[in-house]
Design a protein around this motif. Structure first.
Motif, PDB file in Angstrom:
ATOM      1  N   ILE A  53     117.473 -61.976 -15.244  1.00 40.96           N
ATOM      2  CA  ILE A  53     118.663 -62.582 -14.639  1.00 40.96           C
ATOM      3  C   ILE A  53     119.738 -62.900 -15.670  1.00 40.96           C
ATOM      4  CG2 ILE A  53     117.566 -63.572 -12.605  1.00 40.96           C
ATOM      5  CD1 ILE A  53     117.508 -66.166 -13.943  1.00 40.96           C
ATOM      6  N   GLY A  54     119.386 -62.862 -16.943  1.00 39.69           N
ATOM      7  CA  GLY A  54     120.393 -63.059 -17.984  1.00 39.69           C
ATOM      8  C   GLY A  54     121.509 -62.028 -17.897  1.00 39.69           C
ATOM      9  N   HIS A  55     121.254 -60.908 -17.192  1.00 41.15           N
ATOM     10  CA  HIS A  55     122.233 -59.819 -17.162  1.00 41.15           C
ATOM     11  C   HIS A  55     122.813 -59.535 -15.783  1.00 41.15           C
ATOM     12  CE1 HIS A  55     121.377 -58.704 -21.313  1.00 41.15           C
ATOM     13  NE2 HIS A  55     120.109 -58.964 -21.039  1.00 41.15           N
ATOM     14  N   LEU A  56     122.277 -60.127 -14.752  1.00 36.45           N
ATOM     15  CA  LEU A  56     122.730 -59.774 -13.395  1.00 36.45           C
ATOM     16  C   LEU A  56     124.196 -60.167 -13.166  1.00 36.45           C
ATOM     17  CD1 LEU A  56     119.774 -60.914 -11.110  1.00 36.45           C
ATOM     18  CD2 LEU A  56     120.611 -58.583 -11.385  1.00 36.45           C
TER      19      LEU A  56
ATOM     20  N   LEU B 251     122.431 -51.883 -14.300  1.00 31.77           N
ATOM     21  CA  LEU B 251     121.632 -53.012 -14.807  1.00 31.77           C
ATOM     22  C   LEU B 251     120.590 -52.533 -15.832  1.00 31.77           C
ATOM     23  CD1 LEU B 251     120.784 -56.007 -14.631  1.00 31.77           C
ATOM     24  CD2 LEU B 251     119.328 -55.402 -12.702  1.00 31.77           C
ATOM     25  N   LEU B 252     119.970 -51.398 -15.537  1.00 32.32           N
ATOM     26  CA  LEU B 252     118.894 -50.918 -16.426  1.00 32.32           C
ATOM     27  C   LEU B 252     119.419 -50.523 -17.800  1.00 32.32           C
ATOM     28  CD1 LEU B 252     116.681 -48.861 -13.944  1.00 32.32           C
ATOM     29  CD2 LEU B 252     116.249 -51.120 -14.902  1.00 32.32           C
ATOM     30  N   LYS B 253     120.700 -50.225 -17.886  1.00 33.45           N
ATOM     31  CA  LYS B 253     121.272 -49.877 -19.187  1.00 33.45           C
ATOM     32  C   LYS B 253     121.350 -51.085 -20.114  1.00 33.45           C
ATOM     33  CE  LYS B 253     124.002 -45.921 -17.800  1.00 33.45           C
ATOM     34  NZ  LYS B 253     125.245 -45.555 -17.152  1.00 33.45           N
ATOM     35  N   VAL B 254     121.346 -52.282 -19.546  1.00 35.23           N
ATOM     36  CA  VAL B 254     121.536 -53.468 -20.416  1.00 35.23           C
ATOM     37  C   VAL B 254     120.300 -54.355 -20.558  1.00 35.23           C
ATOM     38  CG1 VAL B 254     124.025 -53.599 -20.102  1.00 35.23           C
ATOM     39  CG2 VAL B 254     122.548 -54.808 -18.495  1.00 35.23           C
ATOM     40  N   ILE B 255     119.320 -54.233 -19.682  1.00 37.39           N
ATOM     41  CA  ILE B 255     118.156 -55.138 -19.861  1.00 37.39           C
ATOM     42  C   ILE B 255     117.123 -54.526 -20.799  1.00 37.39           C
ATOM     43  CG2 ILE B 255     118.387 -56.326 -17.658  1.00 37.39           C
ATOM     44  CD1 ILE B 255     115.973 -54.702 -16.643  1.00 37.39           C
TER      45      ILE B 255
ATOM     46  N   GLY C  79     118.414 -70.800 -22.249  1.00 37.19           N
ATOM     47  CA  GLY C  79     118.273 -69.359 -21.989  1.00 37.19           C
ATOM     48  C   GLY C  79     118.669 -69.011 -20.561  1.00 37.19           C
ATOM     49  N   GLY C  80     117.814 -68.206 -19.913  1.00 36.41           N
ATOM     50  CA  GLY C  80     118.101 -67.719 -18.561  1.00 36.41           C
ATOM     51  C   GLY C  80     118.277 -68.835 -17.543  1.00 36.41           C
TER      52      GLY C  80
ATOM     53  N   ASP D   9     125.942 -67.791 -19.551  1.00 40.29           N
ATOM     54  CA  ASP D   9     125.905 -68.894 -20.536  1.00 40.29           C
ATOM     55  C   ASP D   9     125.935 -70.265 -19.859  1.00 40.29           C
ATOM     56  OD1 ASP D   9     128.473 -69.122 -19.602  1.00 40.29           O
ATOM     57  OD2 ASP D   9     129.448 -69.014 -21.572  1.00 40.29           O
ATOM     58  N   GLY D  10     125.907 -70.293 -18.539  1.00 44.91           N
ATOM     59  CA  GLY D  10     125.868 -71.563 -17.817  1.00 44.91           C
ATOM     60  C   GLY D  10     127.229 -72.046 -17.344  1.00 44.91           C
TER      61      GLY D  10
END
Ligand code: ZN
Length: 453
Positions: free
Chosen positions: A87-90, A449-453, A169-170, A125-126
């Motif tokens: 979820i850090g990247h969604l 999404l798969l390119k960045v996780i 973090g996430g 980042d919140g």
């Protein structure tokens, strides 16, 4: 909207040749032995459709990514670590695309509605988005696109553990204090002005790990009506942590310190003593059981026999959405006890059909927990309906009274032909009417999404 069913389960009885009429999402007439109806959709067997009472749609995109063993033993907590990285990247677009696909799959499985336990609120980042409801709006948009009935449950998630450790973090995407959370709820309620009338907004203090007793009390007090959902007693470590901090087990503490009633849905409630099980059964709250996810995460088996014996209400949720299958949820709930107890036909009080006990129980209590007046085919109820094909080889040998057992133990979800969510006829001939466009959008989103996780 009109339906003609060869057979229908109407207020606890099997009836033949049934006409059902609906207007504005509500059932306005039900007639048995009535012959064909002009302009009606003709179907085989009509049942009240279930509410899926617990879902985190974004987790659908992780399905199959966590079922390998890394160094040491895989556990719930290592699964959770991967979920946080994910979820850090969604992005908002991806959250909407995943939610839409997940809702389509739910309707194809025979659910009419979903209670979305929504806890990703902010940027990675919140920092809140320009609109506090940006990600809730994406869930509303996915529900509108798919026509599913939505009970939206924004989650209050403030701490990383019972000792009120700060989020990191996430988890930063989840963070709200009570003031901002209550603003978020108010802003989400504004969406009710443009969403269908059957849309609901409730509250969801995440758990006793992520919410303090003071914040829990304040939030509940600020919301005098609507559903309240909370994760509870899913994992033994959580039970130990809560007991160490609050001096009581999680369900025990909640029953002693909050006014638990029929507004509440306690998700999982896996690890309870006999006394907790009986007290919860009598509280009027719904146990939100998620048998496929609980199996996948190795949570444990719910103490269903004691709970049912004392009149406890339970519904079904797909939770992590690792697999969306209503028939499989039903049988997994029963089979988890059969394997443990080395016994058959466990989740029924006295004598009777296990399938009927599970399906009708989940229909009734799922509706209660979702704040939807559905779960039954009757005048005045929401038209949350599902049609199944009894000509299917898995069902064609069965009498009416055996159909719920067939659905529960013999069939796959491909016996579902039609689903109506408050009268919106979105599933026809076993296929969601927007499936192709939504699937395509999902594939495109996932590739990015798969390119960045
Ligand atoms: Zn959950």
């Amino acid at each position: 909207m009109r339906i003609h069913a060869k057979t229908a389960f109407v207020q606890g009885n099997w009836m033949k040749d049934v006409q059902v009429t609906c207007a504005n999402g509500i059932i306005t007439d039900v007639k048995a032995n009535a012959g064909p109806l002009a302009g009606a959709t003709s179907i085989d067997v009509l049942l009240p459709a279930l509410c899926n009472l617990h879902s985190h749609t974004f987790q659908r995109a992780m399905a199959g990514m966590t079922d390998f063993r890394a160094a040491g033993q895989e556990s719930f907590w290592t699964w959770r670590d991967l979920m946080y990285r994910f979820i850090g990247h969604l992005t908002p677009d991806q959250i909407e695309a995943i939610a839409a696909l997940t809702f389509v799959e739910m309707q194809e499985a025979g659910y009419a509605s979903a209670a979305e336990f929504h806890y990703v609120h902010h940027q990675p980042d919140g920092t809140p988005y320009a609109r506090l409801t940006e990600l809730s709006d994406r869930i509303f948009a996915a529900a509108a696109e798919t026509g599913i009935g939505l009970t939206h449950l924004p989650v209050l998630y403030t701490y990383a553990g019972v000792n009120q450790e700060p989020l990191a973090g996430g988890q930063l995407r989840f963070s709200n204090d009570v003031d901002r959370y209550l603003r978020l709820i108010d802003d989400c309620r504004a969406a009710l002005s443009y969403m269908p009338d059957d849309t609901r907004v409730g509250i969801a203090p995440h758990s006793l790990r992520a919410t303090s007793p003071e914040d829990l009390a304040r939030t509940v007090q600020a919301m005098p009506d609507g559903p309240i959902h909370i994760h509870i007693s899913e994992q033994l470590k959580e039970v130990e942590d809560v007991q160490a901090k609050l001096g009581q087990r999680p369900v025990e503490w909640l029953l002693n310190n909050a006014e638990i009633n029929n507004r509440w849905c306690l998700i999982h409630a896996t690890h309870m003593t006999e006394a907790e099980t009986i007290a919860m059964a009598k509280s009027g709250a719904v146990a939100g059981l998620c048998p496929i996810t609980e199996s996948n995460l190795g949570d444990g088996a719910f103490n269903g026999p004691t709970y049912l014996e004392h009149g406890g209400a339970f519904g079904l949720g797909s939770d992590s959405n690792v697999r969306i299958s209503l028939t499989e949820e039903l049988r997994t709930l029963e089979y988890s006890r059969r394997l443990r107890d080395m016994a058959r036909n466990v989740l029924v009080v006295g004598e009777g059909s296990v399938g009927k006990t599970l399906y009708t129980g989940a229909a009734r209590a799922g509706s209660q927990a979702s704040g939807r007046d559905s779960g039954e085919i009757a005048i005045g109820k929401l038209a949350d309906l599902v049609a199944i094909n009894r000509d299917h080889p898995a069902l064609c040998a069965l009498k009416d009274d055996q159909l719920f057992d067939g659905l529960c133990f013999a069939a796959s979800d491909n016996v579902v032909t039609d689903t109506w969510s408050a009268g919106r006829h979105m599933l026809k001939s076993g296929r969601h009417i927007a499936r192709d466009a939504i699937t395509q959008k999902y594939r495109t989103s996932i590739k990015k999404l798969l390119k960045v996780i």
